[in-house]
Scaffold this active site. Sequence first.
Site, PDB file in Angstrom:
ATOM      1  N   HIS A 475       0.837  -1.207   0.000  1.00 54.61           N
ATOM      2  CA  HIS A 475       0.000   0.000   0.000  1.00 54.61           C
ATOM      3  C   HIS A 475       0.871   1.256   0.000  1.00 54.61           C
ATOM      4  CE1 HIS A 475      -3.464  -2.481   1.995  1.00 54.61           C
ATOM      5  NE2 HIS A 475      -3.299  -2.754   0.711  1.00 54.61           N
ATOM      6  N   GLN A 476       1.896   1.283  -0.829  1.00 53.72           N
ATOM      7  CA  GLN A 476       2.803   2.427  -0.905  1.00 53.72           C
ATOM      8  C   GLN A 476       2.035   3.654  -1.398  1.00 53.72           C
ATOM      9  OE1 GLN A 476       3.233  -0.608  -2.309  1.00 53.72           O
ATOM     10  NE2 GLN A 476       5.359  -1.269  -2.245  1.00 53.72           N
TER      11      GLN A 476
END
Length: 539
Positions: A475-476
């Site tokens: 979930h960058q």
Amino acid sequence: MMTEAHPADQADILRRAAENQARLTAELEPAYDFIVCGAGSSGSVVARRLAENAAVQVLLVEAGGSDEAESVLNPALWPTNLGTERDWGFTAEPNPHLNGRALPMSMGKGLGGGSSINVMVWARGHRSDWEHFAAESGDARWNYQNVLDIYRRIENWRGAPDPSHRGTDGPVWVQPAADPSPIAHALLDAASELGIPTFDSPNGRMMESEGGAAITDMLVRDGRRQSLFRAYVQPYLDRPNLTVMTGATVERIAFEGNRAVGVDLLHGGARTRIGARQEVVLSMGAMQTPKVLMHSGIGDEAELRRVGIPVRQHLPGVGANLQDHVSFGCTWEYAEPIAPRNSGSEATLYWKSRPELTAPDLLFCQVEFPVPSERTAARGVPEHGWTMFAGLAQPQSRGRLRLRSDDPAAALQIDANMLSDPADMTAALACIELCRELGNARAFRPLVRGEVMPGDLRGEALKDYVRDSAVTYWHQTCTAKMGRDSMSVVDGSLRVYGVEGLRIADGSVLPRVTTGNTQAPCAIIGEQAAASLRAAHQL
């Protein structure tokens, strides 16, 4: 209600779409009204909404290839895409806070982006996230009530009716996991044992409260993945005003003065420039978007000068503020093998590391097979078991992206910096404690032989387990944040500060990572960007 096409009609539509796109990409125009860079969870939305106006010519540029693959369309096969040509294959720098480990950080590359290789979870984010974004941007369009209205408008919800929270006429098919595994129901029962409330869905009242547990909402239809590219763009592929160009890597933004006028890209081994008459939209994700900005001279002045790139606009926030959900897998062995169902992740839970919190800061996704890190695998992994893929929903640590050189082909330096803030270790220890309470609750006893890891570790041994087990949730986000301070990159309309004709629409604009999986918030970012573009250009 959306109508369904007859299979024969659907085949004809797909054939016409393929012929149309072959024709359009064989005869590329020198310029389009709008260029959207990246066909992922946000870019697909922007391209579709712009192309709804037949007078507008839209080019959607994607570095990867087609999504026509069984590994994409079969929900159970999502792990097989990791490390392939459908994955950018980023790797973070060795992290002293993770015992020197260098984590792989997968991100989707291809039509659909992350929404074509992810676990298909639809998680809207917590009310507090959206109120925070509205406050940071000074723009009420980002508040929870307005975003809830957008969600209701875009969803085609297939679960229990909830008209105050769910819509049924939109392009995005959302359904609860079909016929969930008994192990998923056991998680909800275990949560109840611990006094954690359970809900029909994670996307209604649950994310307006302190948290809870629910069967996961998924983008799966008739047993097949429904990516956001398929929801938004595929129905428009037969239109003459939408061109989808694959295998094209954007290297830089082209400028005249301080106005973006196109993109320089690499396609088929050749470099070419394509013009944008109105605006360029970067939707390439939290790694590639800041990378292209920096190669275009937009970023921190000192960083750009270090690699010899002329400074066009000093924006020190480009590449800063990197956030990701970090997870610590706790594993149990099944008493008897239980085959994974759907995506293999059908139950989710959000809760608090401290009782005084009013919103969840921990995220739990149950995975119906073992998921060790490369380090914890050495502790022994059961042949049949399940993992509580649990971690920090609101990490305090912040990372940074840097260029290694002025060559766009050079890999980014990714300092993810996970667990660098001591508060994250404190929350991680609380997270693992809650994992163990859940997995060892009465509800699981008929289904499991026992806990495999971490076991009853204490003190430094448990902290060491945290460092060894930590992995990314993929979930960058947050590397070109929306806001009004000196580290902000875009305003509430997602316009890049200091230049004209350039917007960002992807997870990089989030001021902080949302509470939960990031696919659904990226759809909202796409909708918000498209609405701002249509208003600005009177479309």
